[in-house]
Design a protein around this motif. Structure first.
Motif, mmCIF file in Angstrom:
data_model
loop_
_atom_site.group_PDB
_atom_site.id
_atom_site.type_symbol
_atom_site.label_atom_id
_atom_site.label_comp_id
_atom_site.label_asym_id
_atom_site.label_seq_id
_atom_site.Cartn_x
_atom_site.Cartn_y
_atom_site.Cartn_z
ATOM 1 N N GLN A 44 0.898 -1.200 0.116
ATOM 2 C CA GLN A 44 -0.066 -0.086 0.133
ATOM 3 C C GLN A 44 0.976 1.192 -0.100
ATOM 4 N N ASP A 45 2.016 1.049 0.813
ATOM 5 C CA ASP A 45 2.839 2.423 0.674
ATOM 6 C C ASP A 45 3.436 2.626 -0.683
ATOM 7 N N ARG A 46 3.801 1.588 -1.186
ATOM 8 C CA ARG A 46 4.272 1.788 -2.683
ATOM 9 C C ARG A 46 3.423 2.462 -3.776
ATOM 10 N N LYS A 47 2.101 2.267 -3.214
ATOM 11 C CA LYS A 47 1.042 2.819 -4.430
ATOM 12 C C LYS A 47 0.692 4.200 -3.780
ATOM 13 N N ALA A 48 1.005 4.452 -2.761
ATOM 14 C CA ALA A 48 0.849 5.970 -2.190
ATOM 15 C C ALA A 48 1.819 6.738 -2.343
ATOM 16 N N MET A 49 3.305 6.414 -2.482
ATOM 17 C CA MET A 49 4.131 7.057 -2.645
ATOM 18 C C MET A 49 5.124 6.539 -4.056
ATOM 19 N N PRO A 50 4.588 6.821 -5.185
ATOM 20 C CA PRO A 50 5.415 6.094 -6.202
ATOM 21 C C PRO A 50 6.410 7.148 -6.656
ATOM 22 N N LYS A 51 6.522 8.379 -6.487
ATOM 23 C CA LYS A 51 7.776 9.049 -6.927
ATOM 24 C C LYS A 51 8.963 8.885 -6.300
ATOM 25 N N SER A 52 8.884 8.689 -4.744
ATOM 26 C CA SER A 52 10.340 8.541 -3.984
ATOM 27 C C SER A 52 10.496 7.101 -4.389
ATOM 28 N N VAL A 53 9.864 6.005 -4.566
ATOM 29 C CA VAL A 53 10.445 4.818 -5.195
ATOM 30 C C VAL A 53 10.961 5.036 -6.399
ATOM 31 N N THR A 54 10.414 5.717 -7.419
ATOM 32 C CA THR A 54 11.043 5.537 -8.770
ATOM 33 C C THR A 54 12.400 6.386 -8.679
ATOM 34 N N ARG A 56 14.483 6.484 -6.448
ATOM 35 C CA ARG A 56 15.353 5.484 -5.795
ATOM 36 C C ARG A 56 15.988 4.342 -6.698
ATOM 37 N N TYR A 57 15.042 4.003 -7.672
ATOM 38 C CA TYR A 57 15.440 3.065 -8.703
ATOM 39 C C TYR A 57 16.122 3.706 -9.547
ATOM 40 N N VAL A 58 16.108 4.892 -10.035
ATOM 41 C CA VAL A 58 16.992 5.633 -11.075
ATOM 42 C C VAL A 58 18.348 5.812 -10.539
ATOM 43 N N CYS A 59 18.341 6.145 -9.243
ATOM 44 C CA CYS A 59 19.814 6.294 -8.607
ATOM 45 C C CYS A 59 20.565 4.975 -8.567
ATOM 46 N N LEU A 314 24.660 5.328 -5.298
ATOM 47 C CA LEU A 314 24.261 4.467 -4.509
ATOM 48 C C LEU A 314 23.987 5.001 -2.996
ATOM 49 N N GLY A 315 24.945 5.838 -2.518
ATOM 50 C CA GLY A 315 24.618 6.642 -1.298
ATOM 51 C C GLY A 315 23.253 7.457 -1.316
ATOM 52 N N LEU A 316 23.012 8.092 -2.238
ATOM 53 C CA LEU A 316 21.674 8.712 -2.504
ATOM 54 C C LEU A 316 20.461 7.833 -2.573
ATOM 55 N N ALA A 317 20.776 6.702 -3.221
ATOM 56 C CA ALA A 317 19.467 5.676 -3.208
ATOM 57 C C ALA A 317 19.302 5.257 -1.708
ATOM 58 N N LYS A 322 16.146 5.373 3.249
ATOM 59 C CA LYS A 322 15.760 5.773 4.719
ATOM 60 C C LYS A 322 14.661 6.981 4.869
ATOM 61 N N GLN A 323 14.661 7.803 3.997
ATOM 62 C CA GLN A 323 13.614 8.773 3.832
ATOM 63 C C GLN A 323 12.174 8.302 3.563
ATOM 64 N N LEU A 324 12.180 7.191 2.849
ATOM 65 C CA LEU A 324 11.153 6.515 2.481
ATOM 66 C C LEU A 324 10.509 5.956 3.500
ATOM 67 N N SER A 325 11.649 5.097 4.482
ATOM 68 C CA SER A 325 10.976 4.558 5.680
ATOM 69 C C SER A 325 10.539 5.435 6.625
ATOM 70 N N TRP A 326 11.121 6.575 6.785
ATOM 71 C CA TRP A 326 10.494 7.656 7.534
ATOM 72 C C TRP A 326 8.886 8.046 7.313
ATOM 73 N N ASN A 327 8.898 8.290 5.652
ATOM 74 C CA ASN A 327 7.542 8.628 5.402
ATOM 75 C C ASN A 327 6.561 7.649 5.421
ATOM 76 N N LYS A 328 6.874 6.443 5.312
ATOM 77 C CA LYS A 328 6.138 5.328 5.642
ATOM 78 C C LYS A 328 5.443 5.333 7.177
ATOM 79 N N ARG A 329 6.485 5.637 7.898
ATOM 80 C CA ARG A 329 5.814 5.568 9.430
ATOM 81 C C ARG A 329 4.832 6.838 9.596
ATOM 82 N N ALA A 330 5.305 7.947 9.117
ATOM 83 C CA ALA A 330 4.394 9.113 9.238
ATOM 84 C C ALA A 330 3.094 8.854 8.411
#
Length: 337
Positions: A44-54, A56-59, A314-317, A322-330
């Protein structure tokens, strides 16, 4: 122009896409199976926040591409430059024994020791020998190769300037210096073997006697030019006031003359920095052996730059993860509220 030393590494580029499009294992039955509620919430998180995941995959993808190109060892070829070698392989044997610290020479109207004067004159001599292969041997109690024969006169000059008194010991092993020079020149054509030996003393150390080394040098067609450095008069302060002394009493001119004569070279006496300049101008005027022009292209490796770029993405990804994990919790906290 860009070249790849190991281009076959580029075959690894499509590996992430191959893994991504491989058939996924599906559970049996018509229902949707989730191992636990955490996996369902991640879905459900991936559906709700597709831009961050995208992003991250680009990086991650850019990190992989840069890593593959780094492994292929890209090299940038600069513009070709012409080097006209004289065909001469020239070794310079420099005395670093303790007596070279005697300050009986002048440079720019200031008193300097013998080594500083020698390095100053050698610097100009080496820079003018563009096209010759030059090597440096330093000797004291033992003899060492400071720089192998090379066309890179800039690096050779830098290595000469880095030498210091006592690096090779406090005594003077003239025979060992000649012996090491012969070893470094043994595979060279007979008309290219030249050694310039500069010292301010007599042979006081080493396993090889200078006369024996000179005889072997003559049999190997190694021409040795010898330079005796040191002033013949110097004013020092004594208990009774200023006193004139000869600081070059230890210089064995007879030995140096015999070495030069036995090998077909010349002996020079340098009592001042000006004498050294004149001597090296004479040596510089020696007729070189002609040879064909050589074209060289400077090579610049890009491996480390691409490797650093890969690590940066790689570090940016990882930061995005990490940011995505924080956003999930929020986001989950907001859903529960």
């Amino acid at each position: 122009m860009l070249e790849l030393s190991l281009p076959w590494f580029l075959l690894l580029l499509p590996l992430p896409f191959i893994v991504y499009f491989l058939p996924k294992a599906k559970p049996k039955g018509d229902g949707i199976w989730w191992g636990n509620t955490e996996q369902l919430m991640d879905h459900q998180d991936r559906k709700a926040m597709p831009k961050s995941v995208t992003w991250r995959y680009v990086c991650l993808l850019l990190s992989w591409v840069l890593l593959v190109f780094a492994l292929s060892q890209p090299i940038w070829l600069g513009e070709p430059t012409k080097v006209t070698p004289s065909g001469r392989d020239l070794l310079i044997a420099l005395d670093l024994s303790g007596s070279m610290q005697v300050t009986d020479m002048t440079l720019n109207n200031q008193s300097v020791n013998r080594l500083e004067a020698a390095k100053s004159v050698l610097s100009g001599f080496i820079q003018e020998r563009r096209g010759d292969r030059i090597g440096i041997i330093v000797f004291g109690s033992k003899a060492y190769l400071q720089a192998p024969l090379s066309f890179d006169t800039k690096t050779i000059n830098q290595l000469v300037q880095e030498t210091q008194i006592g690096f090779a010991g406090e005594q003077t092993a003239i025979g060992d210096a000649i012996g090491l020079s012969i070893k470094r020149l043994e595979d060279k054509p007979s008309d290219k073997k030249v050694l310039i030996l500069m010292t301010d003393g007599a042979n006081t150390a080493g396993r090889v006697q200078p006369q024996q080394a000179a005889a072997f040098a003559a049999s190997q067609n190694v021409k040795i030019h010898t330079i005796g450095i040191g002033a013949d008069s110097m004013i020092v302060q004594s208990f009774f006031g200023p006193k004139a002394i000869n600081p070059s009493t230890d210089l064995d001119e007879t030995l140096l003359k015999n070495i030069a004569a036995q090998t077909g070279g010349e002996y020079f006496r340098a009592k001042s920095t000006e004498d050294l300049h004149a001597i090296y101008q004479t040596l510089d005027a020696l007729e070189p052996t002609p040879a064909e022009d050589v074209w060289q292209r400077p090579l610049t490796s890009l491996f480390h730059w691409l490797g650093l770029g890969s690590m940066a993405f790689l570090g940016l990804a990882l930061l995005m993860s990490k940011q995505l994990s924080w956003n999930k919790r929020a986001w989950r906290s907001g859903e529960k509220a």
